[in-house]
Design an enzyme around this catalytic site. Structure first.
Site, PDB file in Angstrom:
ATOM      1  N   CYS A   4     -15.027   8.173 -22.285  1.00  0.00           N
ATOM      2  CA  CYS A   4     -15.579   9.513 -22.671  1.00  0.00           C
ATOM      3  C   CYS A   4     -16.250  10.139 -21.575  1.00  0.00           C
ATOM      4  O   CYS A   4     -15.476  10.575 -20.632  1.00  0.00           O
ATOM      5  CB  CYS A   4     -16.683   9.345 -23.849  1.00  0.00           C
ATOM      6  SG  CYS A   4     -17.088  10.628 -24.718  1.00  0.00           S
ATOM      7  N   ALA A   5     -17.478  10.548 -21.353  1.00  0.00           N
ATOM      8  CA  ALA A   5     -18.139  11.272 -20.395  1.00  0.00           C
ATOM      9  C   ALA A   5     -18.399  10.271 -19.250  1.00  0.00           C
ATOM     10  O   ALA A   5     -18.578  10.334 -18.220  1.00  0.00           O
ATOM     11  CB  ALA A   5     -19.285  11.862 -20.721  1.00  0.00           C
TER      12      ALA A   5
END
Length: 185
Positions: A102-103
């Site tokens: 994800c991030a």
């Protein structure tokens, strides 16, 4: 037995964190979850997670892999902790796995671990991070040597199964996946 470190920061994405923890433990991997401090971790959707211990308590332990869950501001908290960067560089120097979803690939990028690599992330997560020769892909999971990245909550199961395969082999991945009752691809 393979052992994996999973740092949990305030605001992490709980679906990613719990999916990875759960599937690795189903595979028989020793998973150690750590908080950046000694507080319970309130994840991005309000779920409260209780880490096994603190990051400080495991800094001298040896792990086969470190996995960074994403979510915001969780990934930013990981990125702002110099101990995480030090661990990532130590893992790389020891030819161990570093993984992020994800991030959280921004943490790998900030540590210089995505230079010259193929990687993925949540769309836009790497936009403001300086990397040299990063080959960005939009596939669910990208493996480049000992660096494994993934896109987000919807790819967490594929990510976790890929981690199992790289730690324990395809037969163990297939065994764990069969128990999940996933439809055939």
């Amino acid at each position: 037995m393979a052992n994996v470190l999973i740092p949990l920061a305030q605001g992490c994405e709980e679906l990613e964190a719990v999916t990875v923890i759960d599937l690795l433990r189903r595979a028989g991997v020793e998973v150690t979850t750590v908080g950046l401090d000694d507080q319970p971790v309130k994840a991005s959707r309000g779920t409260v997670l209780m880490p096994d211990t603190t990051l400080e308590a495991v800094l001298d332990r040896d792990f086969d892999m470190i996995v960074l869950p994403g979510g915001l501001p969780g990934a930013d908290h990981l990125n702002n902790d110099p101990r995480i960067h030090t661990l990532l560089l130590q893992m790389t120097d020891a030819d161990k796995y570093t993984a992020a979803i994800c991030a959280a690939p921004k943490v790998l990028a900030s540590a210089g671990l995505l230079n010259g690599k193929h990687a993925t992330s949540f769309p836009g997560a790497l936009d403001n991070i300086q990397t040299d020769n990063l080959q960005y892909e939009q596939t669910p999971v990208v493996v480049d040597g000992k660096v494994i990245t993934s896109r987000g909550p919807g790819t967490a199961m594929d990510f976790a199964l890929t981690l199992i395969e790289h730690l324990l082999g395809k037969a163990k991945r297939d065994e764990v996946e069969a128990g999940l009752q996933r439809p055939a691809a």
